[in-house]
Design a protein around this motif. Structure first.
Motif, PDB file in Angstrom:
ATOM      1  N   GLU A   4       0.824  -1.207   0.000  1.00 36.70           N
ATOM      2  CA  GLU A   4       0.000   0.000   0.000  1.00 36.70           C
ATOM      3  C   GLU A   4       0.857   1.256   0.000  1.00 36.70           C
ATOM      4  O   GLU A   4       0.551   2.232  -0.688  1.00 36.70           O
ATOM      5  CB  GLU A   4      -0.928  -0.007   1.217  1.00 36.70           C
ATOM      6  N   GLU A   5       1.952   1.225   0.774  1.00 35.03           N
ATOM      7  CA  GLU A   5       2.848   2.377   0.814  1.00 35.03           C
ATOM      8  C   GLU A   5       3.531   2.591  -0.538  1.00 35.03           C
ATOM      9  O   GLU A   5       3.689   3.727  -0.999  1.00 35.03           O
ATOM     10  CB  GLU A   5       3.906   2.178   1.914  1.00 35.03           C
ATOM     11  N   LYS A  41       1.098   4.053  -2.978  1.00 43.24           N
ATOM     12  CA  LYS A  41       0.877   5.463  -2.661  1.00 43.24           C
ATOM     13  C   LYS A  41       2.023   6.329  -3.192  1.00 43.24           C
ATOM     14  O   LYS A  41       1.802   7.400  -3.770  1.00 43.24           O
ATOM     15  CB  LYS A  41       0.744   5.606  -1.148  1.00 43.24           C
ATOM     16  N   GLN A  62       1.808   6.685  -7.016  1.00 45.84           N
ATOM     17  CA  GLN A  62       0.776   7.622  -7.426  1.00 45.84           C
ATOM     18  C   GLN A  62       1.227   9.062  -7.192  1.00 45.84           C
ATOM     19  O   GLN A  62       0.992   9.943  -8.031  1.00 45.84           O
ATOM     20  CB  GLN A  62      -0.517   7.354  -6.654  1.00 45.84           C
ATOM     21  N   GLU A  63       1.884   9.309  -6.046  1.00 44.00           N
ATOM     22  CA  GLU A  63       2.386  10.650  -5.761  1.00 44.00           C
ATOM     23  C   GLU A  63       3.440  11.068  -6.782  1.00 44.00           C
ATOM     24  O   GLU A  63       3.502  12.229  -7.190  1.00 44.00           O
ATOM     25  CB  GLU A  63       2.971  10.690  -4.349  1.00 44.00           C
ATOM     26  N   ARG A  99      -5.020  12.246  -1.923  1.00 44.66           N
ATOM     27  CA  ARG A  99      -5.802  11.561  -0.892  1.00 44.66           C
ATOM     28  C   ARG A  99      -6.743  10.505  -1.479  1.00 44.66           C
ATOM     29  O   ARG A  99      -7.083   9.532  -0.808  1.00 44.66           O
ATOM     30  CB  ARG A  99      -6.611  12.571  -0.081  1.00 44.66           C
ATOM     31  N   ARG A 145      -5.972   8.858  -4.270  1.00 38.58           N
ATOM     32  CA  ARG A 145      -5.137   7.994  -5.117  1.00 38.58           C
ATOM     33  C   ARG A 145      -5.529   8.101  -6.589  1.00 38.58           C
ATOM     34  O   ARG A 145      -5.593   7.118  -7.324  1.00 38.58           O
ATOM     35  CB  ARG A 145      -5.209   6.549  -4.656  1.00 38.58           C
ATOM     36  N   GLU A 163       1.589  15.494   4.307  1.00 31.58           N
ATOM     37  CA  GLU A 163       2.091  14.984   3.034  1.00 31.58           C
ATOM     38  C   GLU A 163       3.396  15.684   2.653  1.00 31.58           C
ATOM     39  O   GLU A 163       4.346  15.052   2.176  1.00 31.58           O
ATOM     40  CB  GLU A 163       1.048  15.195   1.933  1.00 31.58           C
TER      41      GLU A 163
END
Length: 465
Positions: A126-127, A130, A133-134, A216, A218, A459
Motif C-alpha cells: 500500500e505504501e 501510494k 501515485q504521488e 488523498r 489515489r 504529506e
C-alpha cells in the motif's frame, strides 16, 4: 413492548475487544464504514483461536442488556476473507427469570485472519502504491505548460448547484419519502436539506463545494451521490450513483443520473425496480496556483483573508479524542475492581473504548477515536458526552458521566480532565457514591477546511524526508 433496540456489537479475542457504534431504535442495521482489528497471540491465550461476539442493547443510565452471543473459529479465515453468518444464542437467564430457548437474531460480517508476515507485506505494498501515485502526480505538475493539452485532475473544488430528485419510490406503495442527498468526492462530504413527503423535489438555493485532492483519493476522480430517506430511528438508503469529475474541468455541465437500487432485504420497505434519478449542475475548479513552482510565494490576499476569520462558531467537522485514561474509579463490593470502558457521544452515534480489566486507574494506550459533528443535524449543540461503564456479563452498570464543550478545542488540541458525576440512585437505593473518579483525554475539534490543511502539511513533511 414494541420498543426497538439500540444494539451494538462487542468482538473479543481474549486480548481486549472492540465495540461498534450504537445503532438507534432498530431490529436490522448495517454498521456502514466500520471495520476493526484485534490482536491475536496464541502464546498469551493458550492457543484458543475463537472470536467471541456479543450483541448488547444500549440503555442510557440504566445499564446495558445482553441480547445474545455467538463464537467462531478464526483459523478458516487465515489469509483469506470469509463471509460469516452466525445465529445468536440467548443469554443465560438469572435465577427466577424465564430462559429463552429460541435464537435471538443473527450477526453478519466478513473476517480475515492475517499473520504478521502477510500484514507487513500488505502494508508495504500500500505504501509503494501510494508513493508511485504521488510520483505520477508530481511528474505531471513538472511538465511544461505547452505539453499539458488534455485536462487532468489536480487539487481543487467540486461545485454543485440546481439539485433535484425525480420519481422517488413510495414506501409501502402509499407513503412518500423525506429524501436528502449526500455528495462525496473521496473524503469529507456535503448533505442537502431534507425534503418532506415528496417524490419530486428541487433543492432551491442550495449549492455546495467539496474539496478534491488526487493524492488523498489515489487519483480516483469520481463524485459519489447517495439519496437517503429520513426516518426517525434510522435513515434508509434509497439508491446511489457515481459520476466522473473530469468532464466538468473548468466548466459547468448538466448531470442527470439514474439511481441504482440498494440491495433489498426482508426488512426493507423501499423495494422498487425504479429508484428514480438525481439531477444537478457540476463544475470542477482547480485551486489557483496549484501547478506553480514551490518557490513562488502564495497569494498574500488569500492568506490575509484566512487570518482575519478568527470568530469561533460551530462548523461541520470531526472531534478527535486521544490519550484517554481513567483515574480513581471506585471499588465494588469491598475490594473488587472494575472492568471499565468509556462511551463518547456527540448525539450522532458514539465510540467506545476497549474494556480495561480489574483496575481503578487505566490508560487506554494507542486508542484514539473520531466522531462526526454537524451543527445542522443537532441544532448547534456542541457538547461531548462521556459515560464510564463497568462491563459485567448479564448487564453493564453506569459508574458516572461528564460533559465538555467542544468549541474551545476548535482547530487546537486541549487537555481535558473531568470529574465524573455519579449515576442517579435506582429505585430502592438510599444513595450512591459521591466520588466516582475522573476521566482524562486530549481533544481537538477540526473543521473540514483545517482537516484538509493538516493532511497537506503531513504529506509535505513526508515528501521532504
Amino acid at each position: 413492548e414494541g420498543n426497538k433496540c439500540y444494539p451494538y456489537l462487542d468482538f473479543s479475542l481474549g486480548l481486549g475487544g472492540k465495540q461498534t457504534t450504537v445503532a438507534k431504535s432498530t431490529v436490522n442495521c448495517d454498521f456502514v464504514n466500520e471495520s476493526y482489528e484485534l490482536l491475536y497471540d496464541p502464546d498469551k491465550i493458550k492457543g484458543n483461536g475463537v472470536l467471541e461476539i456479543e450483541i448488547w442493547n444500549y440503555n442510557k443510565g440504566k445499564g446495558h442488556n445482553l441480547i445474545g452471543n455467538a463464537a467462531i473459529e478464526i483459523l478458516p479465515a487465515l489469509r483469506q476473507s470469509i463471509p460469516v453468518e452466525l445465529v445468536l444464542q440467548p443469554k443465560k437467564a438469572r435465577q427466577g427469570e424465564f430462559q429463552l430457548t429460541k435464537p435471538v437474531g443473527k450477526v453478519l460480517f466478513k473476517m480475515i485472519y492475517i499473520d504478521d508476515v502477510q500484514y507487513t507485506q500488505r502494508y508495504e505494498k500500500e505504501e509503494q502504491d501510494k508513493l508511485k501515485q504521488e510520483e505520477v502526480i508530481k511528474q505531471r505538475q513538472l511538465m511544461p505548460k505547452k505539453q499539458i493539452e488534455i485536462p487532468q485532475l489536480v487539487k481543487g473544488k467540486v461545485k454543485i448547484n440546481e439539485i433535484a430528485v425525480r420519481s422517488m419510490p413510495e414506501m409501502d406503495g402509499v407513503n412518500k419519502c423525506f429524501p436528502y442527498l449526500d455528495f462525496t468526492a473521496g473524503f469529507g462530504g456535503k448533505q442537502t436539506l431534507r425534503a418532506k413527503t415528496t417524490v419530486n423535489y428541487d433543492y432551491t438555493d442550495e449549492h455546495y463545494e467539496l474539496n478534491y485532492d488526487p493524492i488523498r483519493t489515489r487519483g480516483r476522480g469520481e463524485l459519489e451521490v447517495e439519496v437517503w430517506n429520513y426516518r426517525e430511528g434510522g435513515n434508509h438508503l434509497i439508491g446511489n450513483t457515481v459520476v466522473e469529475i473530469l468532464p466538468a474541468f473548468n466548466k459547468e455541465i448538466q448531470v442527470e443520473l439514474k439511481l441504482e437500487a440498494k440491495t433489498n432485504k426482508k426488512s426493507d420497505n423501499l423495494q422498487n425496480a425504479n429508484e428514480g434519478k438525481v439531477l444537478f449542475k457540476m463544475a470542477f475548479v482547480p485551486d489557483p496556483g496549484y501547478n506553480k513552482k514551490f518557490t513562488e510565494e502564495p497569494e498574500k490576499k488569500l492568506v490575509i483573508l484566512k487570518q482575519e476569520v478568527k470568530v469561533q462558531q460551530y462548523v461541520k467537522g470531526i472531534v478527535q479524542i486521544s490519550e484517554i485514561g481513567v483515574r480513581g474509579l471506585p471499588e465494588i463490593d469491598s475490594g473488587n475492581k472494575l472492568y471499565a470502558y468509556i462511551d463518547f457521544s456527540l448525539r450522532m452515534g458514539g465510540k467506545q473504548t476497549s474494556v480495561a480489566k480489574k483496575t481503578i486507574n487505566y490508560d487506554y494506550e494507542d486508542e484514539q477515536y473520531q466522531l462526526l459533528y454537524d451543527p445542522a443535524k443537532i441544532k448547534g449543540k456542541g457538547e461531548l458526552e462521556i459515560e464510564v461503564w463497568n462491563y459485567k456479563k448479564g448487564g453493564n452498570s453506569l459508574i458516572g458521566n461528564a460533559i465538555v464543550e467542544i468549541l474551545p478545542a476548535l482547530n487546537q488540541q486541549i487537555q481535558c480532565e473531568l470529574k465524573l458525576q455519579p449515576r442517579k440512585p435506582k429505585k430502592g437505593e438510599t444513595e450512591t457514591l459521591k466520588d466516582v473518579g475522573k476521566v482524562v483525554f486530549k481533544m481537538i475539534y477540526i473543521d473540514d477546511e483545517a482537516q484538509t490543511k493538516r493532511y497537506e502539511e503531513e504529506e509535505n513533511k513526508q515528501k521532504r524526508k
